[in-house]
Design a protein around this motif. Structure first.
Motif, PDB file in Angstrom:
ATOM      1  N   LEU A 227      33.673  26.359  38.377  1.00  0.00           N
ATOM      2  CA  LEU A 227      33.143  26.747  37.073  1.00  0.00           C
ATOM      3  C   LEU A 227      31.665  27.077  37.166  1.00  0.00           C
ATOM      4  N   GLN A 228      30.953  26.275  37.980  1.00  0.00           N
ATOM      5  CA  GLN A 228      29.505  26.425  38.045  1.00  0.00           C
ATOM      6  C   GLN A 228      29.004  26.826  39.418  1.00  0.00           C
ATOM      7  N   SER A 229      29.902  27.416  40.249  1.00  0.00           N
ATOM      8  CA  SER A 229      29.369  27.901  41.517  1.00  0.00           C
ATOM      9  C   SER A 229      29.934  29.277  41.824  1.00  0.00           C
ATOM     10  N   SER A 230      29.129  30.054  42.487  1.00  0.00           N
ATOM     11  CA  SER A 230      29.439  31.449  42.744  1.00  0.00           C
ATOM     12  C   SER A 230      30.844  31.619  43.317  1.00  0.00           C
ATOM     13  N   SER A 231      31.694  32.390  42.625  1.00  0.00           N
ATOM     14  CA  SER A 231      33.092  32.506  43.028  1.00  0.00           C
ATOM     15  C   SER A 231      33.566  33.947  42.848  1.00  0.00           C
ATOM     16  N   ALA A 232      34.005  34.549  43.911  1.00  0.00           N
ATOM     17  CA  ALA A 232      34.467  35.932  43.835  1.00  0.00           C
ATOM     18  C   ALA A 232      35.950  35.983  43.482  1.00  0.00           C
ATOM     19  N   THR A 233      36.298  36.820  42.535  1.00  0.00           N
ATOM     20  CA  THR A 233      37.715  37.040  42.244  1.00  0.00           C
ATOM     21  C   THR A 233      38.251  38.047  43.263  1.00  0.00           C
ATOM     22  N   LEU A 234      39.538  38.340  43.175  1.00  0.00           N
ATOM     23  CA  LEU A 234      40.146  39.266  44.137  1.00  0.00           C
ATOM     24  C   LEU A 234      39.458  40.623  44.147  1.00  0.00           C
ATOM     25  N   THR A 235      39.199  41.147  42.954  1.00  0.00           N
ATOM     26  CA  THR A 235      38.590  42.484  42.918  1.00  0.00           C
ATOM     27  C   THR A 235      37.182  42.470  43.503  1.00  0.00           C
ATOM     28  N   VAL A 236      36.424  41.401  43.204  1.00  0.00           N
ATOM     29  CA  VAL A 236      35.080  41.311  43.766  1.00  0.00           C
ATOM     30  C   VAL A 236      35.172  41.150  45.294  1.00  0.00           C
ATOM     31  N   ALA A 237      36.145  40.351  45.727  1.00  0.00           N
ATOM     32  CA  ALA A 237      36.330  40.169  47.172  1.00  0.00           C
ATOM     33  C   ALA A 237      36.677  41.496  47.830  1.00  0.00           C
ATOM     34  N   LEU A 238      37.511  42.257  47.145  1.00  0.00           N
ATOM     35  CA  LEU A 238      37.860  43.584  47.672  1.00  0.00           C
ATOM     36  C   LEU A 238      36.598  44.406  47.879  1.00  0.00           C
ATOM     37  N   TYR A 239      35.743  44.367  46.885  1.00  0.00           N
ATOM     38  CA  TYR A 239      34.473  45.089  46.959  1.00  0.00           C
ATOM     39  C   TYR A 239      33.638  44.599  48.143  1.00  0.00           C
ATOM     40  N   ILE A 240      33.567  43.266  48.286  1.00  0.00           N
ATOM     41  CA  ILE A 240      32.760  42.696  49.374  1.00  0.00           C
ATOM     42  C   ILE A 240      33.299  43.123  50.731  1.00  0.00           C
ATOM     43  N   GLY A 246      33.009  46.265  55.770  1.00  0.00           N
ATOM     44  CA  GLY A 246      33.793  47.328  56.381  1.00  0.00           C
ATOM     45  C   GLY A 246      35.195  46.926  56.789  1.00  0.00           C
ATOM     46  N   GLU A 247      35.713  45.850  56.177  1.00  0.00           N
ATOM     47  CA  GLU A 247      37.069  45.382  56.494  1.00  0.00           C
ATOM     48  C   GLU A 247      38.075  46.081  55.591  1.00  0.00           C
ATOM     49  N   PHE A 248      38.356  47.340  55.906  1.00  0.00           N
ATOM     50  CA  PHE A 248      39.193  48.094  54.978  1.00  0.00           C
ATOM     51  C   PHE A 248      40.629  47.611  54.941  1.00  0.00           C
ATOM     52  N   ASN A 249      41.125  47.099  56.073  1.00  0.00           N
ATOM     53  CA  ASN A 249      42.501  46.609  56.076  1.00  0.00           C
ATOM     54  C   ASN A 249      42.664  45.429  55.117  1.00  0.00           C
ATOM     55  N   ILE A 250      41.655  44.520  55.159  1.00  0.00           N
ATOM     56  CA  ILE A 250      41.676  43.390  54.241  1.00  0.00           C
ATOM     57  C   ILE A 250      41.642  43.906  52.805  1.00  0.00           C
ATOM     58  N   ALA A 251      40.757  44.871  52.567  1.00  0.00           N
ATOM     59  CA  ALA A 251      40.619  45.421  51.219  1.00  0.00           C
ATOM     60  C   ALA A 251      41.959  45.954  50.730  1.00  0.00           C
ATOM     61  N   PHE A 252      42.680  46.631  51.607  1.00  0.00           N
ATOM     62  CA  PHE A 252      43.968  47.189  51.173  1.00  0.00           C
ATOM     63  C   PHE A 252      45.008  46.104  50.941  1.00  0.00           C
ATOM     64  N   THR A 253      44.937  45.066  51.731  1.00  0.00           N
ATOM     65  CA  THR A 253      45.863  43.961  51.493  1.00  0.00           C
ATOM     66  C   THR A 253      45.582  43.325  50.131  1.00  0.00           C
ATOM     67  N   ILE A 254      44.279  43.157  49.831  1.00  0.00           N
ATOM     68  CA  ILE A 254      43.933  42.617  48.514  1.00  0.00           C
ATOM     69  C   ILE A 254      44.424  43.552  47.418  1.00  0.00           C
ATOM     70  N   ALA A 255      44.249  44.844  47.634  1.00  0.00           N
ATOM     71  CA  ALA A 255      44.715  45.820  46.648  1.00  0.00           C
ATOM     72  C   ALA A 255      46.207  45.652  46.413  1.00  0.00           C
ATOM     73  N   LEU A 256      46.934  45.455  47.498  1.00  0.00           N
ATOM     74  CA  LEU A 256      48.378  45.261  47.387  1.00  0.00           C
ATOM     75  C   LEU A 256      48.693  44.040  46.525  1.00  0.00           C
ATOM     76  N   ILE A 257      47.967  42.951  46.791  1.00  0.00           N
ATOM     77  CA  ILE A 257      48.192  41.729  46.022  1.00  0.00           C
ATOM     78  C   ILE A 257      47.872  41.954  44.541  1.00  0.00           C
ATOM     79  N   LEU A 258      46.772  42.694  44.285  1.00  0.00           N
ATOM     80  CA  LEU A 258      46.407  42.964  42.892  1.00  0.00           C
ATOM     81  C   LEU A 258      47.501  43.750  42.175  1.00  0.00           C
TER      82      LEU A 258
END
Ligand SMILES: Nc1ncnc2c1ncn2[C@@H]1O[C@H](COP(=O)(O)OP(=O)(O)OP(=O)(O)O)[C@@H](O)[C@H]1O
Ligand SMILES: [Mg+2]
Lengths: 281, 289
Positions: A227-240, A246-258
């Protein structure tokens, strides 16, 4: 004459088929591409661990949880507030010009780019109210962002409840709130649920408004601490992962999950809506 | 403003006097007697005016509706029959920009006085609308809706209420096997009888019906007319109708409205055989309206 009309009709039909076809194939293409790129990277370990640079492991469990937390926190505040406001505006408010003005303002709010909500949320919730970057500040920001959606859809479905039902209820000696509770809200249920689905969809897909408010944290910390500490959601993680590492494969896997989550949420809510609809029939 | 004396609707005095007499015999004080006379279950409108924003829809209506009588309201479209009917159970409260002056006395109290709440009045003065408006819930729950508001939750009591109400509305035989089914599955005529049953379930003293049969076939209409004659034994009924034969068949008294005014109010026999006012005569003989 008839010949040219026939031609016109055929042409029109052709364009209709064409546009439908294009829309559908774009959709298929995107989903296909996401599947193609994301599926190979998908594994249980990734879904159940957190990222650790020492172990050279990339895991998105914290981000999945953060997304759920944010949905929970935002909906917790936005659903009662949004439905309450809509009920007040359609059923209670006496001053019609004011209602119109408020409705207009709410509809305008729906069109504002979400990054602006992020900016204002950061200023208000973190700077002024002193919350730390985290699920709470992010959730509250998204609460503000989705309230207009919930208010508008709820208002529309309340307005669609026939007045004859309201009068029927009142004529049996029911008080105003009892009438709303027993006749108006149950009849507007499907519309309200649809509004909530839309809202959950927006939350799941939101990143811009969360960058400044929920933060980039990739650590697994548990709900209370998150609640009170920096936490990335899936979409933010995708962005990161996509833009900073530059981990595009990870990004696409996250996209799939979304995509999968969105699909599941929609199916569940529609099934729910249909069930309620059937019960009423 | 109209001259009140010329209004033929002041016929309360005789009835009140009778009550006062009998009460005096029982040795009551005169003040009490007066209030007792008034608290009879009649509805009385006094100098009733109504505006929708700037539009004067009811003009100085004075009328007295006796207990267990059937009163028919007739008149051309837009003359204010529904509006008047809706003032009797405060349904116009829900209309924006609607303003009412004058009084509607029920059980001796002005229903518009601040000490009276609208739900309380509506529980005593039931209403059936022109278009059947069953709630999208089961037949049973439709009927139990009103009693539940009054805090009746015992299954046994509700079961009995549902059965007696449906029986009074001549709908029991058609619905007894499908009480838990949705009310929306009923035919239009059945739905209207369901709405009547629903109104009866709250045990009102008065039943207001706004063209309750206008959307129904002759058989359903016949059933509801029969029902009204049946209900008359226990209820005061005020009904709006465009059907002159119907008014003549079912009502004891008839009130003729025109452009927001009560033109004539008298026994139905007299209205239809020998009306005092020429306009009434024109209307019932079909010369206008
Ligand atoms: N909510 C409203 N706002 C403004 N004017 C209204 C409203 N309801 C009714 N009126 C007007 O008041 C007048 C009386 O209407 P009312 O519905 O009482 O007529 P009616 O005698 O019942 O007619 P009908 O036989 O067609 O049902 C009409 O001129 C109507 O246009
Ligand atoms: Mg009418």
């Amino acid at each position: 004459m008839p010949k040219s009309r026939k031609f016109k009709n055929a042409l029109l039909k052709f364009f209709m088929y064409l546009s439908t076809g294009i829309t559908f194939s774009i959709l298929l293409l995107i989903i296909g591409y996401i599947l193609f790129k994301g599926l190979p990277g998908l594994n249980i370990k990734m879904l159940t661990t957190q990222t650790s640079y020492i172990d050279k492991n990339i895991g998105i469990l914290p981000n999945i949880l953060n997304t759920l937390y944010i949905i929970f926190v935002s909906m917790l505040f936005a659903v009662p507030l949004g439905i309450g406001a809509a009920v007040y505006l359609t059923e209670y408010a006496k001053c019609k010009p004011l209602v119109k003005a408020i409705s207009f303002a709410i509809e305008t709010l729906m069109g504002i780019p979400s990054i602006i909500y992020g900016l204002v949320g950061m200023l208000f919730f973190t700077s002024i109210m002193g919350l730390k970057q985290g699920i709470l500040a992010g959730g509250l920001t998204l609460t503000v962002m989705i309230i207009p959606t919930i208010v508008t859809t709820t208002k529309e479905s309340l307005a669609a409840v026939p007045n004859s039902l309201r009068e029927g209820s009142l004529a049996l000696g029911s008080g105003k709130w009892h009438m709303i509770k027993t006749v108006v809200l149950p009849n507007a249920k499907n519309g309200i649920i649809t509004g909530c689905v839309l809202a959950v969809g927006r939350i799941t897909g939101e990143s811009a408004a969360l960058l400044f408010t929920a933060g980039f944290g990739l650590k697994l910390v548990g709900f209370i601490k998150a609640l009170q500490s920096s936490s990335a959601t899936l979409t933010v993680a995708l962005y990161i992962y996509a833009s900073e590492q530059g981990e595009f494969n990870i990004a696409f896997t996250i996209a799939l999950i979304l995509v999968a989550i969105t699909f599941i949420i929609n199916t569940v809510c529609y099934a729910l809506g249909n069930k309620i609809g059937k019960k009423n029939k | 403003m109209q001259n009140l004396k010329s209004n033929p609707s002041f016929i309360t005095i005789g009835e009140n006097a009778k009550m006062i007499n009998t009460a005096q015999k029982e040795g009551l004080k005169k003040e009490n007697v007066l209030s007792l006379a008034k608290s009879s279950k009649t509805i009385e409108a006094k100098n009733l005016c109504l505006w929708y924003k700037n539009f004067n829809a009811l003009k100085n209506i004075n009328i007295n509706i006796g207990e267990k009588q059937v009163v028919a309201l007739i008149g051309p479209s837009g003359c204010g029959k529904s509006t008047f009917l809706r003032t009797l159970n405060r349904m116009n409260d829900t209309v924006e920009g609607c303003k009412i002056t004058g009084e509607v006395l029920f059980e001796g109290k002005n229903i518009y006085s601040s000490s009276v709440s609208a739900p309380e009045i509506r529980a005593k003065i039931g209403m059936v609308f022109q278009k059947a408006n069953p709630f999208p819930m089961s037949i049973y729950d439709n009927i139990a809706y009103g009693p539940r508001i009054q805090g009746i939750h015992s299954k046994q009591v509700l079961n009995e209420l549902v059965e007696t109400s449906l029986k009074s509305a001549a709908l029991w035989d058609e619905t007894k096997d499908r009480l838990k089914k949705s009310a929306l599955g009923l035919s239009g005529g059945q739905q209207q009888r369901l709405c009547i049953a629903r109104a009866l379930a709250i045990k009102p003293q008065v039943l207001l019906m706004d063209e309750a049969t206008s959307a129904l076939d002759p058989i359903s209409t016949g059933k509801i007319e029969e029902l009204i004659l049946q209900l008359k034994k226990d209820y005061t009924i005020v009904t709006v109708t465009h059907n002159m034969q119907q008014a003549a068949r079912i009502s004891d008294k008839t009130a003729f409205f025109l452009l927001g005014e009560l033109i004539e109010y008298n026994d139905t026999d007299i209205i239809f055989s020998n009306p005092e006012n020429a306009k009434t005569k024109d209307y019932i003989t079909g010369r206008f309206g």
